[in-house]
Design a protein around this motif. Sequence first.
Motif, PDB file in Angstrom:
ATOM      1  N   PHE A 194     -11.152   2.902   8.661  1.00  0.00           N
ATOM      2  CA  PHE A 194     -11.890   2.349   7.651  1.00  0.00           C
ATOM      3  C   PHE A 194     -12.398   3.135   6.591  1.00  0.00           C
ATOM      4  CE2 PHE A 194     -11.901  -0.309  11.447  1.00  0.00           C
ATOM      5  CZ  PHE A 194     -11.956  -1.627  10.657  1.00  0.00           C
TER       6      PHE A 194
ATOM      7  N   GLY B 298     -10.931   6.738   6.238  1.00  0.00           N
ATOM      8  CA  GLY B 298     -10.003   7.708   5.853  1.00  0.00           C
ATOM      9  C   GLY B 298     -10.446   9.227   6.018  1.00  0.00           C
TER      10      GLY B 298
ATOM     11  N   ARG C   6      -3.351   5.746   1.750  1.00  0.00           N
ATOM     12  CA  ARG C   6      -4.605   5.198   1.618  1.00  0.00           C
ATOM     13  C   ARG C   6      -4.461   3.528   1.644  1.00  0.00           C
ATOM     14  NH1 ARG C   6      -7.010   2.948  -2.616  1.00  0.00           N
ATOM     15  NH2 ARG C   6      -5.922   4.360  -4.290  1.00  0.00           N
TER      16      ARG C   6
ATOM     17  N   ARG D 161      -3.419   2.518   5.318  1.00  0.00           N
ATOM     18  CA  ARG D 161      -4.611   2.429   6.012  1.00  0.00           C
ATOM     19  C   ARG D 161      -5.270   1.097   5.688  1.00  0.00           C
ATOM     20  NH1 ARG D 161      -9.308   3.968   5.214  1.00  0.00           N
ATOM     21  NH2 ARG D 161      -8.593   5.224   3.098  1.00  0.00           N
ATOM     22  N   GLU D 162      -6.031   1.227   4.271  1.00  0.00           N
ATOM     23  CA  GLU D 162      -7.050  -0.119   4.017  1.00  0.00           C
ATOM     24  C   GLU D 162      -6.374  -1.274   4.600  1.00  0.00           C
ATOM     25  OE1 GLU D 162      -9.137   2.114   0.208  1.00  0.00           O
ATOM     26  OE2 GLU D 162      -7.870   0.449   0.086  1.00  0.00           O
TER      27      GLU D 162
ATOM     28  N   ALA E  21      -6.813  -1.883   7.832  1.00  0.00           N
ATOM     29  CA  ALA E  21      -8.482  -1.950   8.305  1.00  0.00           C
ATOM     30  C   ALA E  21      -8.763  -3.518   7.858  1.00  0.00           C
ATOM     31  CB  ALA E  21      -9.182  -1.078   7.518  1.00  0.00           C
ATOM     32  N   LYS E  22      -8.392  -3.763   6.644  1.00  0.00           N
ATOM     33  CA  LYS E  22      -8.609  -5.104   6.040  1.00  0.00           C
ATOM     34  C   LYS E  22      -8.138  -6.434   7.050  1.00  0.00           C
ATOM     35  CE  LYS E  22      -8.743  -4.188   1.278  1.00  0.00           C
ATOM     36  NZ  LYS E  22      -8.052  -4.148   0.107  1.00  0.00           N
TER      37      LYS E  22
ATOM     38  N   GLY F 196     -15.277   3.583   2.140  1.00  0.00           N
ATOM     39  CA  GLY F 196     -14.455   2.736   3.150  1.00  0.00           C
ATOM     40  C   GLY F 196     -14.440   1.397   3.004  1.00  0.00           C
ATOM     41  N   VAL F 197     -13.868   0.656   3.940  1.00  0.00           N
ATOM     42  CA  VAL F 197     -13.577  -0.753   3.891  1.00  0.00           C
ATOM     43  C   VAL F 197     -14.522  -1.429   4.860  1.00  0.00           C
ATOM     44  CG1 VAL F 197     -11.858  -2.518   4.927  1.00  0.00           C
ATOM     45  CG2 VAL F 197     -10.946  -0.406   3.980  1.00  0.00           C
TER      46      VAL F 197
ATOM     47  N   GLY G  25     -12.143  -2.822   0.177  1.00  0.00           N
ATOM     48  CA  GLY G  25     -12.138  -1.624  -0.020  1.00  0.00           C
ATOM     49  C   GLY G  25     -13.098  -1.234  -1.057  1.00  0.00           C
ATOM     50  N   GLU G  26     -13.023   0.171  -1.368  1.00  0.00           N
ATOM     51  CA  GLU G  26     -13.935   0.881  -2.460  1.00  0.00           C
ATOM     52  C   GLU G  26     -13.406   0.071  -3.787  1.00  0.00           C
ATOM     53  OE1 GLU G  26     -12.925   4.862  -1.871  1.00  0.00           O
ATOM     54  OE2 GLU G  26     -13.636   4.799   0.146  1.00  0.00           O
TER      55      GLU G  26
END
Length: 89
Positions: free
Chosen positions: A21, A23, A33, A36-37, A40-41, A65-66, A71-72
């Motif tokens: 979440f 990184g 990224r 990964r996001e 997480a989502k 973070g998510v 995400g950001e």
Amino acid sequence: MDPDLDWDQHARCRSHDPMLFFGPNRFEPKRERLAREAEAKAVCATCPCLRACREYAVTSGELYGVWGGLGEADRRDLLAGRRSVATAV
Ligand code: SF4
């Protein structure tokens, strides 16, 4: 379960590595990224606390973070009024 009550106790992310979440602390290439996001989502999409988590992150100005499936960059866009909450996930 009332997802607004102690929502973090029911969070799906509790059983995942926080790095998914947030990184790594080092530079993360864009492709890694985004992958990964997305992972997480996908966890967030199954979480009963998504709405409460998202509201917390947006209203408290979480920078990293998510959270709540966002995400950001998603949160920055939301706060800038470029995207509605309904279309952000
Ligand atoms: S919505 Fe995502 S970040 Fe928020 S508690 Fe659930 S799994 Fe964790």
